[in-house]
Design an enzyme around this catalytic site. Structure first.
Site, PDB file in Angstrom:
ATOM      1  CG  ASP A 119       2.584-140.132  -6.376  1.00  0.00           C
ATOM      2  OD1 ASP A 119       1.940-139.097  -6.616  1.00  0.00           O
ATOM      3  OD2 ASP A 119       3.815-140.152  -6.204  1.00  0.00           O
ATOM      4  CG  ASP A 178       1.947-132.182  -7.376  1.00  0.00           C
ATOM      5  OD1 ASP A 178       2.096-131.114  -6.763  1.00  0.00           O
ATOM      6  OD2 ASP A 178       2.815-132.649  -8.129  1.00  0.00           O
TER       7      ASP A 178
HETATM    8  N1  GLY Z   1       3.201-135.147  -9.229  1.00  0.00           N
HETATM    9  C1  GLY Z   1       4.449-134.803  -9.802  1.00  0.00           C
HETATM   10  C2  GLY Z   1       4.388-133.908 -10.982  1.00  0.00           C
HETATM   11  O1  GLY Z   1       3.428-133.252 -11.311  1.00  0.00           O
HETATM   12  O2  GLY Z   1       5.398-133.853 -11.621  1.00  0.00           O
END
Ligand code: GLY
Length: 404
Positions: A119, A178
């Site tokens: 992240d 993601d």
């Molecule tokens: N990266 C987490 C989401 O899309 O909720």
């Protein structure tokens, strides 16, 4: 909050004849965004004063008790609001956005050193990345290269992938779809530093995910877990979707956006094809509603009586605007579809002015299996909605849809 059944009925009536999103609509949407964000800045100040906790630096969501959810810099969503402030500065060219954009970006800068998850890309690229793009301040360049170096430490050459999360839930080396979004930080770091190692890691990750995350119908698994010693796949499961075998809507959006950006950066036709296959899965899906704002998971058996995910729609719209500039066969389809999505979001999913603590869009889905952030405003929906509006504006002005 509008009830789902009312939403479904009104969309099916209005969207049949929905006109495309016009250039004047972009100006109107940005004018709304500017007013609403001015309101949000005040709401954040007052929520901060109430919380009396200096670690809470960015807004994230509307909490179940109706209050504004603030987060610390480590939260994966901390970079979206700073990014929105940069977008407003870019579109309006009004210097009044500069100070808050810089302040909110500075508040989360320390995340450049947080190697505990993928992240770091979401946090630093969306804040400092936009800051550097718009100011060329060399400080932001250093922050971006440092963040990319931090992210690179999560690369395992045996797996050929970045590790999205540390080992958890019985997973040893979980990689989530993601993670495709955070390759943008790596590509940018190569542009900024001339060091091709970031680029090579991004390409390896994209290739591994292309091989292992996708099913025959071009939908994607949310999580692929690997053995870090051998690279063998251990699990293909979900975390935020309805089922291991289902198509979690935001995951499909992350993949669409991710492979589109990989094509932009590499001109590798395989990525363009992958992005188009994902687009086909989404756009031809019988469970995609008429207003093109997906249900939270394409395979929830309770459809149509389940919440939508406006965030997935906003991410898809932004990606489709870019993809429309690369695809020859489907350019018009992608552009028109993106127009329809932003039109739906603008007409039917916007908050009323001076409500919802300044969030722009209602009806996003955070993490349904965890019963968290169900059908609420969430900051990343607003970020990608604003980004889609900017891309629409640039397309109309015949400027590059992605400006670095
Ligand atoms: N990266 C987490 C989401 O899309 O909720």
């Amino acid at each position: 909050m509008i009830k789902y059944k009312t939403l479904i009925l009104s969309f099916s009536i209005t969207c049949l004849a929905a006109p495309v999103f016009a250039q004047g609509d972009v100006a109107k949407a940005f004018s709304f965004a500017a007013k609403q964000t001015t309101f949000m800045l005040k709401e954040v100040d007052s929520a901060k004063a109430h919380a009396n906790n200096p670690a809470l630096v960015s807004p994230r969501n509307l909490k179940p008790d109706g209050t504004l959810g603030l987060i610390n810099s480590k939260d994966w969503c901390s970079g979206f609001f700073p990014g929105e402030l940069w977008f407003l500065y870019e579109y309006t060219k009004d210097a009044k956005w500069l100070a808050p954009a810089k302040d909110y970006t500075a508040n989360i800068e320390r995340e450049k050193d947080d190697a505990t998850s993928h992240d770091v890309g979401f946090k630093v690229y969306n804040s400092a990345g936009n800051a550097y793009r718009l100011t060329r301040d060399p400080h932001y360049k250093e922050v971006l290269i440092r963040a990319a170096t931090t992210l690179s430490r999560r690369f395992n050459p045996v797996v050929g992938s970045l590790q999205s999360w540390n080992a958890r839930n019985g997973w040893k080396f979980p990689v989530i779809i993601d993670n495709m979004m955070n390759l943008e930080l790596l590509f940018e770091a190569t542009h900024l530093s001339g060091d091709s190692s970031f680029y090579k890691i991004a390409v390896a990750h994209a290739n591994t995910a292309m091989k292992n995350h996708f099913r025959a119908d071009n939908s994607s698994f949310h999580v692929v877990d690997y053995d870090p010693e051998t690279g063998k796949i251990l699990h293909r499961v979900t975390h935020q979707g309805f089922a291991d075998s289902s198509a979690w809507a935001r995951g499909q959006a992350w993949g669409l956006y991710g492979y589109t950006l990989c094509y932009r950066e590499t001109r590798n036709k395989a990525y363009l094809e992958q992005a188009q296959k994902i687009a086909k899965f989404i756009l031809s899906n019988p469970n995609l509603p008429a207003d093109l704002v997906p249900y939270w998971d394409f395979n929830d058996p309770a459809i149509p009586n389940v919440p939508r995910d406006a965030s997935a729609a906003a991410i898809m719209a932004s990606a489709l605007y870019e993809l429309s500039t690369y695809s020859t066969a489907n350019s018009k389809l992608y552009k028109t579809t993106a127009d329809k999505i932003v039109k739906s979001l603008s007409d039917r999913y916007q908050s009323k002015p001076d409500e919802n603590h300044g969030f722009l869009l209602l009806h996003s889905m955070g993490h349904k299996p965890a019963k968290s952030e169900i059908d609420v405003p969430i900051i990343y929906a607003d970020y990608y909605y604003m980004e889609a509006l900017l891309r629409k504006d640039r397309l109309a002005k015949r400027r590059p849809v992605v400006i670095r």
